[in-house]
Design an enzyme around this catalytic site. Sequence first.
Site, PDB file in Angstrom:
ATOM      1  N   PHE A 287       0.820  -1.214   0.000  1.00  0.00           N
ATOM      2  CA  PHE A 287       0.000   0.000   0.000  1.00  0.00           C
ATOM      3  C   PHE A 287       0.860   1.273   0.000  1.00  0.00           C
ATOM      4  CE2 PHE A 287      -2.290   2.810   3.238  1.00  0.00           C
ATOM      5  CZ  PHE A 287      -2.978   3.538   2.275  1.00  0.00           C
TER       6      PHE A 287
ATOM      7  N   GLY B  20       4.458   1.350   0.169  1.00  0.00           N
ATOM      8  CA  GLY B  20       5.623   1.158  -0.694  1.00  0.00           C
ATOM      9  C   GLY B  20       5.272   1.374  -2.161  1.00  0.00           C
TER      10      GLY B  20
ATOM     11  N   VAL C  92      12.759 -10.229   3.175  1.00  0.00           N
ATOM     12  CA  VAL C  92      13.746  -9.279   3.674  1.00  0.00           C
ATOM     13  C   VAL C  92      14.655  -9.925   4.742  1.00  0.00           C
ATOM     14  CG1 VAL C  92      12.397  -8.229   5.541  1.00  0.00           C
ATOM     15  CG2 VAL C  92      13.855  -6.780   4.117  1.00  0.00           C
TER      16      VAL C  92
ATOM     17  N   TYR D 125       3.411  -4.424  18.307  1.00  0.00           N
ATOM     18  CA  TYR D 125       3.747  -3.758  17.040  1.00  0.00           C
ATOM     19  C   TYR D 125       4.583  -2.508  17.308  1.00  0.00           C
ATOM     20  CZ  TYR D 125       3.002  -0.725  12.999  1.00  0.00           C
ATOM     21  OH  TYR D 125       3.176   0.131  11.948  1.00  0.00           O
TER      22      TYR D 125
ATOM     23  N   LYS E  80       8.443  -1.431  16.003  1.00  0.00           N
ATOM     24  CA  LYS E  80       8.779  -0.211  15.245  1.00  0.00           C
ATOM     25  C   LYS E  80       9.913   0.542  15.942  1.00  0.00           C
ATOM     26  CE  LYS E  80       6.802  -0.521  11.601  1.00  0.00           C
ATOM     27  NZ  LYS E  80       7.441  -0.314  10.301  1.00  0.00           N
TER      28      LYS E  80
HETATM   29  C1  UD1 Z   1      -2.685   2.894  13.019  1.00  0.00           C
HETATM   30  C2  UD1 Z   1      -2.052   1.819  12.182  1.00  0.00           C
HETATM   31  C3  UD1 Z   1      -0.682   1.534  12.683  1.00  0.00           C
HETATM   32  C4  UD1 Z   1       0.101   2.834  12.677  1.00  0.00           C
HETATM   33  C5  UD1 Z   1      -0.623   3.887  13.510  1.00  0.00           C
HETATM   34  C6  UD1 Z   1       0.119   5.205  13.403  1.00  0.00           C
HETATM   35  C7  UD1 Z   1      -3.468   0.153  11.164  1.00  0.00           C
HETATM   36  C8  UD1 Z   1      -4.230  -1.109  11.355  1.00  0.00           C
HETATM   37  N1  UD1 Z   1      -2.846   0.613  12.253  1.00  0.00           N
HETATM   38  O1  UD1 Z   1      -2.913   2.428  14.352  1.00  0.00           O
HETATM   39  O2  UD1 Z   1      -0.043   0.592  11.833  1.00  0.00           O
HETATM   40  O3  UD1 Z   1       1.356   2.602  13.192  1.00  0.00           O
HETATM   41  O4  UD1 Z   1      -1.915   4.062  13.017  1.00  0.00           O
HETATM   42  O5  UD1 Z   1      -0.559   6.258  13.980  1.00  0.00           O
HETATM   43  O6  UD1 Z   1      -3.420   0.721  10.086  1.00  0.00           O
HETATM   44  N2  UD1 Z   1     -11.681   1.431  15.607  1.00  0.00           N
HETATM   45  C9  UD1 Z   1     -13.061   1.532  15.549  1.00  0.00           C
HETATM   46  N3  UD1 Z   1     -13.765   0.585  14.849  1.00  0.00           N
HETATM   47  C10 UD1 Z   1     -13.156  -0.464  14.200  1.00  0.00           C
HETATM   48  C11 UD1 Z   1     -11.723  -0.559  14.263  1.00  0.00           C
HETATM   49  C12 UD1 Z   1     -11.022   0.416  14.980  1.00  0.00           C
HETATM   50  O7  UD1 Z   1     -13.661   2.453  16.104  1.00  0.00           O
HETATM   51  O8  UD1 Z   1     -13.839  -1.274  13.583  1.00  0.00           O
HETATM   52  C13 UD1 Z   1     -10.929   2.462  16.372  1.00  0.00           C
HETATM   53  C14 UD1 Z   1      -9.869   1.891  17.294  1.00  0.00           C
HETATM   54  O9  UD1 Z   1     -10.414   1.528  18.521  1.00  0.00           O
HETATM   55  C15 UD1 Z   1      -8.910   3.057  17.396  1.00  0.00           C
HETATM   56  C16 UD1 Z   1      -9.024   3.759  16.037  1.00  0.00           C
HETATM   57  O10 UD1 Z   1     -10.218   3.267  15.446  1.00  0.00           O
HETATM   58  O11 UD1 Z   1      -9.330   3.946  18.404  1.00  0.00           O
HETATM   59  C17 UD1 Z   1      -7.888   3.541  15.091  1.00  0.00           C
HETATM   60  O12 UD1 Z   1      -7.630   2.171  14.954  1.00  0.00           O
HETATM   61  P1  UD1 Z   1      -6.667   1.562  13.819  1.00  0.00           P
HETATM   62  O13 UD1 Z   1      -7.067   2.021  12.476  1.00  0.00           O
HETATM   63  O14 UD1 Z   1      -6.562   0.103  14.050  1.00  0.00           O
HETATM   64  O15 UD1 Z   1      -5.290   2.265  13.996  1.00  0.00           O
HETATM   65  P2  UD1 Z   1      -4.281   2.782  15.094  1.00  0.00           P
HETATM   66  O16 UD1 Z   1      -4.339   1.998  16.345  1.00  0.00           O
HETATM   67  O17 UD1 Z   1      -4.489   4.251  15.191  1.00  0.00           O
END
Ligand code: UD1
Length: 349
Positions: free
Chosen positions: A11, A13, A55, A178, A182
Site C-alpha cells: 500500500f 511502498g 527481507v 507492534y 517499530k
Molecule cells: C494505526 C495503524 C498503525 C500505525 C498507527 C500510526 C493500522 C491497522 N494501524 O494504528 O499501523 O502505526 O496508526 O498512527 O493501520 N476502531 C473503531 N472501529 C473499528 C476498528 C477500529 O472504532 O472497527 C478504532 C480503534 O479503537 C482506534 C481507532 O479506530 O481507536 C484507530 O484504529 P486503527 O485504524 O486500528 O489504527 P491505530 O491503532 O491508530
Amino acid sequence: MTILVTGGAGFIGGEVVRLAVERGDVVRVLDSLRSDVHSASVALPDGVELVRGDVRDAAVLDGALAGVDVVFHEAAKVGLGVDLQDAPDYAVSNVHGTAELVAAMARAGTGRFVLASSMVVYGEGAYLDGEGRRRRPAARTVADLEDGRFEPRDPETGHPLAPGLVDEDDVLDPRNVYALTKLAQEHLVAAWARATGGRAALLRYHNVYGPRMPRDTPYAGVAAIFRSALARGEAPRVFEDGAQRRDFVHVTDVASANLAAADALGDHPDGTARAYNVGSGVITTVGELAAGLARAMGGPEPVVTGEYRLGDVRHITASSARARSELDWAPRVALADGLAEFAAAGAAR
Ligand code: UD1
C-alpha cells in the site's frame, strides 16, 4: 538515483514506487508478496524491477542492494494484531527483517536509509493537566475501559487529561507489540548509521489512508474497515465513544515525505538518524471519520458501540512541523478530497 523499496508491492511502498518512477529514479522492489496481504496479481509501473523474496534472506538482500543509493524500508507487519499469538510474527517480520537489512546494507556499502516508522512509538503521547502542565498517563485499566472511562487520567490526581501534540524529542513509550517492533527498527537503523557512517530518516507515520489501503484482514486500519462495512450496506462500528483523536494522512503525502527525506539526507551529517513525524496536521476523531465516510458513501449512520481494544492508545496526534521545515515537504491532499476519492474507490470494487 537508484533506489530499493522493500514492501514496494504494498500500500505505502507502492505509492513511493509510483512517485519515484514519475521523477525519474531507477526503482527496484523487494517484496515477498505474502499471500495474507497480497492478491495474486501485483501491478508495478513499467521499468520497475521486482525481486520476489523475503527481507530476512541475506542472499536475496545482497542481490537486491547491488548499485542502490537509498533504501526505503516499507515492508512490515502492521496493525495492532489479533492477540499475543501474533507477537512472534511481528518480531520476526519487523525486527529480524530490519536486522538482516542493515547487515546487508553494511556489506553493500549503501549510504542512505528511509524507515517507515510509526506514531505508535510515543505510546499515549503528550497530555496536559488542568493547569496546562505536561503529564504522562499510565496505561488505561480494564476497569476504566469497562466502565466507559476512556480518557487517560492524571496518575497523581486521577483527573482526566487533555491531549496535546507530541514532537520528535518526546519520550518513546511503546504500548503494544507492534509499537515495540517499530521502536526496535528505529534503534537498529540508528545503530547501522553510527557503525557505518550512513544517514537515516525515521519517518513516524500517522494513520495512513488511500484508495489501495489493505482491507478485509484483521490488520486493516479503521478507515478501510469502515469503508468495507459501508460498501456492504452496514453501519460503521465506532469503538469507545468515538472521541479518540487521530491524524489521517493521505498515502501520496506519505510517499512524497519519503522522497523528500531521501533528498534531505544529502545534507545530514554522516552517522546520524533523525526522526520526523509525518501527518496532515489536521486532527480528526474516529467518530468524525465514520460520519464523513458514511456521508460520502451514502450509507447508514455510524453506531457508537462502546467496545474497546486493549492496547489501543486513546489519542495519537503529533506535530509534523519538523518535517515541514527540514524536509521541504508539505501534505497536499485535503481530508475531504482524500476521503471522497477513498470512498469512490471502495464503492467501485
Ligand atoms: C494505526 C495503524 C498503525 C500505525 C498507527 C500510526 C493500522 C491497522 N494501524 O494504528 O499501523 O502505526 O496508526 O498512527 O493501520 N476502531 C473503531 N472501529 C473499528 C476498528 C477500529 O472504532 O472497527 C478504532 C480503534 O479503537 C482506534 C481507532 O479506530 O481507536 C484507530 O484504529 P486503527 O485504524 O486500528 O489504527 P491505530 O491503532 O491508530
